[in-house]
Every structure is written in C-alpha cells, then in structure tokens.
Write a protein that holds these residues in place. Structure first.
Motif, PDB file in Angstrom:
ATOM      1  N   THR A  35     -45.542 -37.577  11.214  1.00  0.00           N
ATOM      2  CA  THR A  35     -46.209 -37.645  12.518  1.00  0.00           C
ATOM      3  C   THR A  35     -45.684 -36.572  13.462  1.00  0.00           C
ATOM      4  O   THR A  35     -46.457 -35.960  14.203  1.00  0.00           O
ATOM      5  CB  THR A  35     -46.058 -39.025  13.191  1.00  0.00           C
ATOM      6  N   ASP A  39     -48.088 -33.689  14.870  1.00  0.00           N
ATOM      7  CA  ASP A  39     -48.225 -33.597  16.322  1.00  0.00           C
ATOM      8  C   ASP A  39     -47.893 -32.183  16.795  1.00  0.00           C
ATOM      9  O   ASP A  39     -48.660 -31.565  17.542  1.00  0.00           O
ATOM     10  CB  ASP A  39     -47.322 -34.632  16.996  1.00  0.00           C
ATOM     11  N   THR A  72     -49.363 -46.355  15.141  1.00  0.00           N
ATOM     12  CA  THR A  72     -49.450 -44.951  14.760  1.00  0.00           C
ATOM     13  C   THR A  72     -49.950 -44.862  13.333  1.00  0.00           C
ATOM     14  O   THR A  72     -49.430 -45.529  12.449  1.00  0.00           O
ATOM     15  CB  THR A  72     -48.066 -44.280  14.894  1.00  0.00           C
ATOM     16  N   VAL A  74     -51.431 -42.307  10.038  1.00  0.00           N
ATOM     17  CA  VAL A  74     -51.500 -40.990   9.412  1.00  0.00           C
ATOM     18  C   VAL A  74     -52.645 -40.999   8.401  1.00  0.00           C
ATOM     19  O   VAL A  74     -52.761 -41.926   7.594  1.00  0.00           O
ATOM     20  CB  VAL A  74     -50.170 -40.625   8.708  1.00  0.00           C
ATOM     21  N   ALA A  81     -50.316 -35.310   4.097  1.00  0.00           N
ATOM     22  CA  ALA A  81     -50.578 -35.706   5.475  1.00  0.00           C
ATOM     23  C   ALA A  81     -51.428 -34.646   6.160  1.00  0.00           C
ATOM     24  O   ALA A  81     -51.109 -33.456   6.118  1.00  0.00           O
ATOM     25  CB  ALA A  81     -49.268 -35.917   6.220  1.00  0.00           C
ATOM     26  N   LEU A  84     -53.324 -37.399  12.422  1.00  0.00           N
ATOM     27  CA  LEU A  84     -52.479 -38.364  13.123  1.00  0.00           C
ATOM     28  C   LEU A  84     -53.265 -38.993  14.261  1.00  0.00           C
ATOM     29  O   LEU A  84     -54.008 -38.305  14.965  1.00  0.00           O
ATOM     30  CB  LEU A  84     -51.272 -37.618  13.689  1.00  0.00           C
TER      31      LEU A  84
END
Length: 170
Positions: A35, A39, A72, A74, A81, A84
């Motif tokens: 994350t 971000d 949160t 993902v 990944a 987010l």
C-alpha cells in the motif's frame, strides 16, 4: 471537488476478470508495504505530492479511528499489486456515507478499468455496511482522468473548493 453517489438499492460487488483480486489488507505485512509503495508511486506526479515511508503510514493508521488496515484494499493482477483504495469513516457520523480517502493505480496498470473496479467494490461494501452513499474528494486538475472515472460510475459533484498557489521569492 467533493463527489458523491447515493446507494438507493443493493449495490452488488463487481465481477472481477480472471487473475484480478481485491483483498483487505488487515494484518498482512506484505500488503501493508504494498500500500505504501502504490500510494507513493501512483501519486508521485500529482500536485502537492510528498513521499511517505512505511513508518509514517503505520503511525497515521495507529493514530486515527477513521482509517485502518481493515478498510484498506489492494487490487492485484496475477499476484502483482496494481491498485489501492483506502476507505475511511470520515462521513459516517454526519452523512452516513463511506469515504474514499485514497484511490491509486500504478501507472503501468492504468487504462484497464482497475480504478473503476476498486470504486464499485467500495460502493458495495459501503452499502453492505448500511451506508446511504459514498463520498470522495478529487483535484479537478488531476494528472489522470479521475473526474471522468468518478462521473462514469455515477458520482456527482456536491461541493467545489477553489485552491490557488503563488510562488514568492524569499
């Protein structure tokens, strides 16, 4: 802008394409690190960007009751990944609405509808939690086509905030 969508009926979770998953971060340490990376990387070209490290993010999540790892998510493609979404409870007390505090997709995964999937998932989760709508804020001068995304999923503008900046010599 502040954007909002109302949930008048049951909102179903989106159907995910093969290889795409959306998971809640929770206690998964690897996902927590993902994350922070997503971000930072997805917002690095945006106005006012400041890179944040893992320790900063942990401290922020620990210091607030409105944001947490349980809100949160993902999105991954074949285990990598890619996106987010950080949801909060900032607007629950006042408007009984969920709030999307952060929505980011890595540059190399943009244009595939992943942000849309994350939003639709957030709408469904908010509806499941008894929320009457979902709210978010967006910079109208965003480097991505975020406004079009939000309007494309049915969000409407409910507030405009004008911001100005000026460079001065010291």
């Amino acid at each position: 802008y502040r954007k909002r969508i109302d949930h008048e009926d049951v909102v179903p979770r989106p159907t995910l394409p093969p290889g795409v998953t959306i998971v809640t971060v929770g206690d998964d340490e690897r996902l927590r690190h993902d994350t922070v990376y997503i971000d930072n990387a997805s917002f690095s070209d945006h106005f006012g960007f400041v890179e944040r490290d893992y320790e900063y993010r942990m401290a922020r999540f620990e210091a607030t009751t409105t944001t947490g790892w349980d809100r949160t998510r993902v999105l991954s493609i074949d285990g990598a990944a890619a996106g987010l979404l950080i949801a909060t409870t900032h607007f629950v007390e006042d408007e009984n609405c969920g709030y999307v505090g952060t929505l980011g997709v890595l540059k190399e995964f943009r244009g595939r509808g992943l942000g849309r999937l994350l939003l639709l998932d957030a709408f469904a989760r908010d509806c499941e939690d008894g929320r009457v709508g979902t709210i978010l804020h967006v910079d109208a001068n965003n480097v991505t086509p975020a406004l079009g995304l939000y309007e494309g999923v049915g969000m409407r503008q409910v507030l405009a905030i004008d911001g100005y900046r000026k460079t001065v010599s010291l």
